[in-house]
Motif scaffolding. Sequence first.
Motif, short mmCIF file in Angstrom:
data_model
loop_
_atom_site.label_atom_id
_atom_site.label_comp_id
_atom_site.label_asym_id
_atom_site.label_seq_id
_atom_site.Cartn_x
_atom_site.Cartn_y
_atom_site.Cartn_z
N ARG A 158 0.95 -1.28 0.10
CA ARG A 158 0.03 -0.18 0.00
C ARG A 158 0.93 1.07 0.03
O ARG A 158 1.59 1.35 0.90
N PRO A 159 0.87 2.09 -1.17
CA PRO A 159 1.68 3.26 -1.18
C PRO A 159 1.51 4.40 -0.15
O PRO A 159 2.51 5.03 0.21
N GLU A 160 0.39 4.41 0.90
CA GLU A 160 0.25 5.43 1.81
C GLU A 160 1.12 5.09 3.21
O GLU A 160 1.01 5.75 4.05
N GLU A 194 -7.89 -2.30 -1.70
CA GLU A 194 -8.91 -1.74 -0.98
C GLU A 194 -10.29 -2.94 -1.05
O GLU A 194 -10.81 -3.00 -0.10
N THR A 251 5.57 -1.39 5.79
CA THR A 251 5.54 -2.22 4.50
C THR A 251 6.20 -3.53 4.57
O THR A 251 6.00 -4.14 3.55
#
Length: 420
Positions: free
Chosen positions: A213-215, A273, A221
């Motif tokens: 997930r990039p956020e 998501e 991570t």
Amino acid sequence: MTALHEAWSDEDGVARVRELFGATFGGAGDDAVAVWSAPGRVNLIGEHTDYNAGLCLPVALPHRTFVALRRRDDTLVRIASAQERVDGTPQLRELDLADVTPGSVEGWPACVVGVAWALREAGHDVPGFDAVVDSCVPYGAGLSSSAAIESAFAVALDEISGTGLAASDAGRVELVAACIRAENEMAGAPTGGMDQGASLRCSPGTALLLDCRPELAADETATHVPFDLDAAGLALLVIDTRAEHQLADGQYAQRRSTCEDAARTLGVAHLRELADSLDAQGDAGDGLAAALERLPDDVSRARVRHVVTEIGRVREFVALVSDGRTAEVGPLMDASHASLRDDYEVSCAELDVAVEAARAAGALGARMTGGGFGGSAIALVRADVVDAVGDAVVAAFADAGFTAPDLLVATASASADRSA
Ligand code: GLA
């Protein structure tokens, strides 16, 4: 018994690149020449999930790419690879970092200067260098030979630039980002980042659970999941089918854009998501079916079904391994392969024969690994049947009229580092 493709020892890899450096540039014994190395990887499960912000679970191979390198005072880059020879002599490539732009460099040097370019773009003062490369990571086998080159240069350039990123995991995440830019923008392969993450962040005896997930903050991570097959009396056999495998040929990019289009249609940033919201509802399949109904065609439905179910399989795999039940992950590997073959359509005849022959000879589970369209399969086997399973796969390939596969055994190994 079929011979295994053995990894070089560190001493052997270091000696090879030092010798090649001396033959190419002279001065191999100088203090100014140092050696770095980085591993290839196999992914245990979680395929084509990284670019969907999903989960994957690679281990670093004991097979590594070695780089002997000396910094220069200008911006010239002179590089040669033992794997690229003309009349038996490694071909010297010469480029100037000042002139490098995306699309301007062809072949493996794009991975090398791409890393230097991306680090310079990120504001680091990377000088030119003379370097040679040699590797025992099988090339074109879906075992991340290009990420191994990028990662070995990333740690080398980090050190000669005095950036110090390789010293911490958070710094390594920045090196991963530079390697991904090298691969995506310089080499033109729209890959997702698992391979570079594995080569720069894995640790011995563990599998790396990557959450893409990039956020997330860098330290959220990666989780190191203890993965000691020896202690469990198991082994991971890697079968390089030697079937041609080409990620840049458009199929990989097509899968990726189908997923991105589907995410847009479903109103989510990434398919992860969707997977998470179904997971939170304890979905038994109805929720996924309802989401798939909203997609325009059967192909995108199948692709999304793969991604969502594969993320679920990573979770189950990690839960079993963490519970000391590694011998029970076989059915998850088999289901992953079926999903990649039928829903994601990235397998091929050689990969299917490899996994079927391995299972028939007693493997607990088997699946293709990496991007697919050729490349490698993995089989989880009891340690005492490694040879029997390997022989059965070789025999099945001969029966099918395929080129003989290359076999190796993967033990979870170390990430990129200075070797000498
Ligand atoms: C290739 C890519 C990775 C990943 C896998 C499939 O190895 O480089 O980013 O997408 O395929 O899981």
